[in-house]
Design a protein around this motif. Structure first.
Motif, PDB file in Angstrom:
ATOM      1  N   TYR A 148       0.846  -1.189   0.000  1.00  0.00           N
ATOM      2  CA  TYR A 148       0.000   0.000   0.000  1.00  0.00           C
ATOM      3  C   TYR A 148       0.883   1.241   0.000  1.00  0.00           C
ATOM      4  CZ  TYR A 148      -3.911  -3.027   1.308  1.00  0.00           C
ATOM      5  OH  TYR A 148      -4.863  -4.006   1.325  1.00  0.00           O
ATOM      6  N   SER A 149       0.331   2.342  -0.478  1.00  0.00           N
ATOM      7  CA  SER A 149       1.104   3.584  -0.545  1.00  0.00           C
ATOM      8  C   SER A 149       1.128   4.238   0.834  1.00  0.00           C
ATOM      9  CB  SER A 149       0.478   4.535  -1.575  1.00  0.00           C
ATOM     10  OG  SER A 149       1.235   5.719  -1.673  1.00  0.00           O
ATOM     11  N   PHE A 150       2.172   3.933   1.603  1.00  0.00           N
ATOM     12  CA  PHE A 150       2.255   4.456   2.959  1.00  0.00           C
ATOM     13  C   PHE A 150       2.817   5.878   3.012  1.00  0.00           C
ATOM     14  CE2 PHE A 150       2.574  -0.221   3.846  1.00  0.00           C
ATOM     15  CZ  PHE A 150       1.326  -0.327   4.434  1.00  0.00           C
TER      16      PHE A 150
ATOM     17  N   SER B 197      -8.811   5.188  -0.833  1.00  0.00           N
ATOM     18  CA  SER B 197      -8.075   4.226  -1.679  1.00  0.00           C
ATOM     19  C   SER B 197      -6.674   3.922  -1.168  1.00  0.00           C
ATOM     20  CB  SER B 197      -7.992   4.747  -3.124  1.00  0.00           C
ATOM     21  OG  SER B 197      -7.198   5.917  -3.180  1.00  0.00           O
ATOM     22  N   LEU B 198      -6.355   4.345   0.062  1.00  0.00           N
ATOM     23  CA  LEU B 198      -5.021   4.119   0.631  1.00  0.00           C
ATOM     24  C   LEU B 198      -3.917   4.700  -0.249  1.00  0.00           C
ATOM     25  CD1 LEU B 198      -5.458   0.470   1.938  1.00  0.00           C
ATOM     26  CD2 LEU B 198      -5.597   2.590   3.231  1.00  0.00           C
ATOM     27  N   GLY B 199      -4.222   5.826  -0.875  1.00  0.00           N
ATOM     28  CA  GLY B 199      -3.219   6.515  -1.687  1.00  0.00           C
ATOM     29  C   GLY B 199      -3.240   6.094  -3.141  1.00  0.00           C
ATOM     30  N   ALA B 200      -2.371   6.732  -3.931  1.00  0.00           N
ATOM     31  CA  ALA B 200      -2.258   6.388  -5.349  1.00  0.00           C
ATOM     32  C   ALA B 200      -1.623   5.002  -5.490  1.00  0.00           C
ATOM     33  CB  ALA B 200      -1.422   7.436  -6.077  1.00  0.00           C
ATOM     34  N   CYS B 201      -1.864   4.350  -6.623  1.00  0.00           N
ATOM     35  CA  CYS B 201      -1.375   2.996  -6.863  1.00  0.00           C
ATOM     36  C   CYS B 201       0.146   2.937  -6.752  1.00  0.00           C
ATOM     37  CB  CYS B 201      -1.825   2.532  -8.238  1.00  0.00           C
ATOM     38  SG  CYS B 201      -1.194   0.919  -8.705  1.00  0.00           S
TER      39      CYS B 201
END
Length: 358
Positions: free
Chosen positions: A25-27, A241-245
């Motif tokens: 995930y994009s942390f 969305s938990l950040g960008a892909c």
């Protein structure tokens, strides 16, 4: 991971830290650090925003538009926009959210400052609260292809300052500018002054996209705005969305590092030549088959040719025949910011400069 470019070059991503970042995930809140750094440096090179601004990597402009609307507008609020504009966000976001669209008249060079002034004075005369937000596509506008000149943008920006209005500058076609009659591509120079470059008080929220110049499937872009706005968008993006892909962020960062600034500009020039060629081919066909039957302004950016049909009050009347003949057009009626209306006939159609392989 290995990425093969069209010229045969391979980009190998074998650093364990990068491979791990692409699979998690994009942390990182504002985006994968190497890509965030590139975006910020590039945005400052292109626009040199005079106010205090920051950037954030996003999942593309459509999602960012939705986030901005959610943050700044409530059901029943008014949204200022060009009279004919990008229909998808109005069908899928604006109208379902219960927002009231306020069309501003336009001509071949985009939104008319005089019409915007008259509209805002109308709110004041009625004792109504003015809109909080103006949505605009200033370059290669969808669907008209219009480019709003710098002097006109400065007038619009001044009006928004006077009335306390934020400007949502959706500019995915910014890099796809070309000379209508041919000539050398302009690359990254001579693309004109953005609203962001004028923004002294943090009222511009500018959206840029990799979709139109690299690949739509990446679903990757960036937003530049005041730090307080970026902070709100960061929370919103990670909430939905938990950040960008992460995968596409790492791949894009490696591609940009491989290219360097000169390589990125060379790629932009290639795209500009491609779209100039498509525009020339489409206009030649229009001149051959529609001479005297329609009028248009040669596009100088983006991917749309806006045609006014002569002798036909509403283009909807010939849509079935066009479909039978396998002619792809967007009827102008569906691009009105309030949606199609039988009582509002529209003689315009928009023809996309489609990929010749389609």
């Amino acid at each position: 991971m290995s990425l093969k470019l069209r010229d045969g070059t391979r980009i190998v991503i074998d650093d364990p830290a990068k491979v791990a970042a692409a699979q998690q995930y994009s942390f990182t809140l504002k985006g994968y650090a190497p890509l965030y750094d590139w975006v910020k440096a590039h945005a400052w090179r292109m626009h040199a925003p005079p106010g205090g601004h920051d950037v954030m990597v996003t999942n593309g402009n459509n999602q960012t538009i939705e986030m901005v609307l959610r943050l700044f507008l409530d059901r029943g609020d008014a949204l200022l926009c060009e009279q004919n504009t990008y229909p998808h966000i109005f069908e899928s976001l604006v109208h379902p959210a219960g927002l009231h669209t306020v069309p501003v008249a336009m001509d071949g060079e985009g939104m008319l400052p005089g019409a915007l002034c008259e509209t805002l004075e109308g709110f004041a005369a009625r004792g109504e609260r003015p809109p909080r937000l103006l949505y605009t596509v200033p370059v290669g506008q969808n669907p008209t292809g219009a480019i709003t000149p710098e002097a006109r943008r400065r007038e619009i920006y001044a009006l928004c300052r006077d009335h306390g209005i934020l400007i949502l500058e959706d500019d995915p076609y910014f890099y796809l500018q070309f000379a209508p009659g041919g000539g050398a591509p302009c690359g990254l120079t001579g693309l004109g002054a953005s609203y962001l470059s004028m923004d002294v008080d943090g009222r511009v929220i500018r959206l840029d996209s990799f979709a139109k110049v690299v690949a739509p499937g990446l679903r990757l872009g960036w937003v530049t705005a005041a730090p307080a706005v970026i902070q709100k968008l960061v929370f919103h993006l990670h909430g939905i969305s938990l950040g960008a892909c992460s995968f596409t962020q790492v791949a894009m960062a490696e591609l940009l590092q491989h290219w360097g600034e000169a390589g990125f500009e060379a790629h932009i020039c290639t795209m500009q030549r491609e779209y100039a060629g498509r525009a020339a081919a489409l206009q030649a066909a229009a001149q051959e088959h529609l001479g005297g039957l329609a009028s248009w302004t040669p596009p100088a950016a983006g991917m749309f040719l806006w045609l006014r049909l002569h002798g036909i009050p509403c283009a909807d009347a010939i849509l079935e025949r066009l479909q039978t003949e396998k002619v792809v057009v967007v009827p102008g009626s569906i691009t009105h910011c309030r949606g199609p209306d039988a009582g509002r006939p529209c003689p315009f159609t928009s023809r996309p400069l489609t990929d010749p392989r389609m």
